[in-house]
Design an enzyme around this catalytic site. Structure first.
Site, PDB file in Angstrom:
ATOM      1  N   HIS A 275      32.164  87.550  44.396  1.00 28.44           N
ATOM      2  CA  HIS A 275      32.758  88.053  45.642  1.00 28.44           C
ATOM      3  C   HIS A 275      31.782  87.944  46.810  1.00 28.44           C
ATOM      4  O   HIS A 275      32.190  87.614  47.924  1.00 28.44           O
ATOM      5  CB  HIS A 275      33.208  89.502  45.457  1.00 28.44           C
ATOM      6  CG  HIS A 275      32.077  90.489  45.435  1.00 28.44           C
ATOM      7  ND1 HIS A 275      31.361  90.779  44.295  1.00 28.44           N
ATOM      8  CD2 HIS A 275      31.529  91.249  46.420  1.00 28.44           C
ATOM      9  CE1 HIS A 275      30.430  91.669  44.570  1.00 28.44           C
ATOM     10  NE2 HIS A 275      30.495  91.969  45.857  1.00 28.44           N
TER      11      HIS A 275
ATOM     12  N   VAL B 203      21.196  98.172  43.324  1.00 28.32           N
ATOM     13  CA  VAL B 203      20.356  99.293  42.866  1.00 28.32           C
ATOM     14  C   VAL B 203      19.001  99.326  43.551  1.00 28.32           C
ATOM     15  O   VAL B 203      18.309 100.354  43.510  1.00 28.32           O
ATOM     16  CB  VAL B 203      20.185  99.259  41.333  1.00 28.32           C
ATOM     17  CG1 VAL B 203      21.520  99.402  40.626  1.00 28.32           C
ATOM     18  CG2 VAL B 203      19.464  97.994  40.886  1.00 28.32           C
TER      19      VAL B 203
ATOM     20  N   GLU C  44      23.013  95.157  39.829  1.00 31.08           N
ATOM     21  CA  GLU C  44      22.780  94.144  40.858  1.00 31.08           C
ATOM     22  C   GLU C  44      21.454  94.507  41.522  1.00 31.08           C
ATOM     23  O   GLU C  44      21.338  95.566  42.134  1.00 31.08           O
ATOM     24  CB  GLU C  44      23.883  94.129  41.906  1.00 31.08           C
ATOM     25  CG  GLU C  44      23.634  93.063  42.968  1.00 31.08           C
ATOM     26  CD  GLU C  44      24.429  93.257  44.241  1.00 31.08           C
ATOM     27  OE1 GLU C  44      24.592  92.270  44.986  1.00 31.08           O
ATOM     28  OE2 GLU C  44      24.872  94.387  44.520  1.00 31.08           O
TER      29      GLU C  44
ATOM     30  N   ASP D 192      26.054  98.610  41.883  1.00 33.17           N
ATOM     31  CA  ASP D 192      25.856  97.814  43.094  1.00 33.17           C
ATOM     32  C   ASP D 192      24.492  98.069  43.727  1.00 33.17           C
ATOM     33  O   ASP D 192      24.069  99.222  43.886  1.00 33.17           O
ATOM     34  CB  ASP D 192      26.962  98.163  44.098  1.00 33.17           C
ATOM     35  CG  ASP D 192      26.847  97.380  45.388  1.00 33.17           C
ATOM     36  OD1 ASP D 192      27.081  96.160  45.361  1.00 33.17           O
ATOM     37  OD2 ASP D 192      26.518  97.995  46.425  1.00 33.17           O
TER      38      ASP D 192
ATOM     39  N   ASP E 101      20.654  86.370  40.824  1.00 39.97           N
ATOM     40  CA  ASP E 101      21.097  85.586  41.979  1.00 39.97           C
ATOM     41  C   ASP E 101      20.370  84.256  42.088  1.00 39.97           C
ATOM     42  O   ASP E 101      20.921  83.279  42.600  1.00 39.97           O
ATOM     43  CB  ASP E 101      20.904  86.386  43.263  1.00 39.97           C
ATOM     44  CG  ASP E 101      22.023  87.391  43.505  1.00 39.97           C
ATOM     45  OD1 ASP E 101      23.032  87.339  42.776  1.00 39.97           O
ATOM     46  OD2 ASP E 101      21.883  88.229  44.410  1.00 39.97           O
TER      47      ASP E 101
END
Length: 579
Positions: free
Chosen positions: A378, A249, A284, A247, A309
């Site tokens: 999410h 990073v 991420e 998560d 993203d």
């Protein structure tokens, strides 16, 4: 298990052994030269905690199980007691695999790992390759997203604890599925975080959106670095996890000679060689920096892949027309075309949202499967004001288009739970904190969304769900279920089956070298995605004609009009072989 804990600045450490409501034994521990304290052997199932210089007792920083919650004592769990049944499992290559992100608490009515096991054969039949679990590390309360975990070696008790995670991984492997676990190393939650009671795990030399940064480059940094490295090894080896998603990073702030991510990459490569199966790390990252997936031998950080993203933003903004927040940088066909060719929209260009130049280019030789892409996850659903999914507002044809753009593109695709059948129930942000933190989280959430233009987007007053209200959690559970049947669900499910059957045509670098990726419009909202398979989508409310061979998959009404033309009805999609 021998009681051991790192407390380099402590003068005295005591192991406190026994359940909270029993008479507890006290065993003094012995300090070693490396700052580690050693104590008695503790059998499987023993409850214990540590006192440090008379304070505590606190849970073990490396606790495997927290049966009384994150504030209570730890319990010894011996992972070697599980009798694995997955001896035929050869592992799975993350590059090009179909990921499926799910939240254990909302995936099934009971919200446990054992309940999720029942659904694994259906996920495999859908075409999923790797099930990605949102964080399972122990966190306060019974339900939450898990990104505020505080016992990073433990498995949340409400999900079934560590034995249930082993059963889940074992069952997934027997079903032919890999397992990816979402892990959070950039911070710990505020409630139940006792690491600083033991040593300098954190530093104020750096700061993150959540406060102090983890100590990766200051004095005694070996404590936190070892904590993270051993945690990675634990999940991949003792729990036979196939992949870890790291998560955020970009908040692992490390100015040391060797970045922690590069160290983790090399550690994982060595472990993969020892266990004889592929092991992967997926980052991420918000940096748009190709160094993230560049091998460590070439000066990179060595991640197997990273979330991209920009691809999500380009798809979402194009299909929905939304331009608020970071979507202000996206929405055009030019943005969609560029991300399909280059993965990053911002690769050294100016970002109006950030107000500065951002990113670096992705060289042509970099395998585009090193970028994990999605139309929902999410974050992108749950961090909307009301947690609404794209399926709740997109037309069926636009939903079908988003699935085709993800599953037939040049990247590694990921679906968010329920997306494969068009789930419309929301996935909202929910927590279960004690007071006063609970009220602070609720008030902060309401304030976060004030004045962000959500009223204009939703066409009226917006009531942001209270994350502390249990109803918010219950409303976020999947409604239709992967085995349900309705006209809308069946159409999307059949479309996903068609797309999955075509993935072998697009899952190779050679195919994309022969038919380069890109996106274009033959008319406004008449979209074409180029590649080994061409996706034509008519997102208008009138018929449209496109050039293409006989379709290999269609959604809606598509007619071959002759002379190489296809007539797409409004809201129709066709997949054809590349010309």
């Amino acid at each position: 298990m021998r009681a051991r804990v790192w407390a380099p600045e402590a003068r005295d450490v005591v192991a406190v052994i026994g359940a909270p409501d029993s008479e507890r034994a006290r065993e003094p521990m012995t300090r070693g030269d490396d700052g580690w304290w050693s104590g008695p052997e503790l059998p499987h199932g023993t409850d214990y905690a540590y006192e440090v210089d008379g304070d505590g007792p606190w849970p073990d920083p490396r606790s495997a199980q927290q049966p009384y919650g994150v504030h209570g004592p730890s319990r010894v769990f011996e992972p070697g007691l599980h009798r694995w049944q997955d001896d035929g499992w050869q592992g799975v290559d993350a590059l090009g695999a179909v990921f499926y992100e799910l939240h254990i608490g909302t995936f099934t009515p009971t919200g446990t790992l054992d309940a999720a096991i029942v659904q694994l054969p259906d996920l495999k039949a859908t075409g999923v390759d790797i099930v990605e679990l949102m964080p399972v590390a122990a966190f306060p309360g019974r339900h939450g997203w898990g990104y505020d975990g505080v016992s990073l070696y433990a498995v949340h008790e409400a999900y079934g604890g560590p034995a249930a995670l082993q059963r889940f991984v074992d069952a997934a492997h027997q079903a032919g599925l890999g397992v990816c676990l979402d892990v959070v190393y950039n911070h710990l939650g505020p409630d139940g975080n006792y690491l600083s009671k033991f040593g300098p795990y954190f530093t104020d030399a750096h700061h993150t959106p959540w406060g102090w940064a983890v100590n990766l480059d200051q004095p005694d940094a070996e404590g936190m670095r070892g904590f993270i490295r051993d945690n990675v090894s634990r999940w991949l080896d003792q729990f036979r996890i196939d992949c870890l998603r790291l998560d955020a990073v970009h908040e692992l702030q490390d100015d040391s000679d060797r970045h922690i991510l590069a160290q983790l990459s090399d550690d994982t490569a060595v472990l993969a060689g020892r266990v004889g199966r592929p092991l992967s790390l997926v980052a991420e990252s918000d940096l748009n920096d190709v160094r993230m997936v560049t091998p460590t031998s070439e000066g990179g950080l060595g991640m197997t892949a990273q979330w991209a993203d920009d691809v999500h933003h380009a798809i979402h903004a194009y299909l929905t027309g939304e331009r608020h927040g970071y979507y202000v940088d996206f929405g055009s066909i030019e943005a969609l075309d560029k991300v399909y060719r280059n993965a990053f929209w911002h690769d050294g260009t100016f970002s109006p949202f950030r107000g500065r130049e951002w990113g670096t280019p992705v060289p042509a030789g970099v395998d585009r499967r090193r970028f994990v892409v999605c139309a929902s996850n999410h974050d992108q659903v749950g961090n909307r004001a009301i947690g609404d999914r794209p399926a709740s507002s997109l037309s069926p044809g636009a939903q079908a288009t988003s699935l085709a753009l993800v599953l037939l593109g040049p990247f590694t695709p990921m679906l968010f739970m329920g997306e494969e059948y068009g789930e419309t129930r929301p996935f909202m942000f929910f927590t279960d904190h004690d007071e006063p933190l609970g009220s602070a989280v609720s008030e902060g959430r309401m304030g976060e969304f004030a004045g962000h233009g959500w009223e204009e987007l939703y066409g009226g007053e917006v009531h942001v769900p209270d994350p502390q209200d249990r109803v918010t959690f219950l409303r976020s559970k999947l409604g239709s279920g992967i085995g349900s049947s309705s006209a809308g669900n069946d159409a999307i499910r059949a479309w996903v089956a068609d797309l999955m059957a075509l993935r072998s045509r697009v899952d190779s670098r050679e195919a994309w070298a022969a038919h380069p990726a890109g996106a274009s419009e033959s008319a406004p909202r008449v979209l074409t995605m180029h590649g080994p398979l061409t996706v034509h989508a008519n997102l208008t409310d009138a018929p449209a004609t496109v050039m293409g061979a006989s379709p290999v998959a269609v959604f809606g009404d598509v007619t071959e009009a002759g002379d190489g033309e296809l007539l797409l009805a409004a809201d129709a999609v066709a997949v054809v072989p590349a010309g």
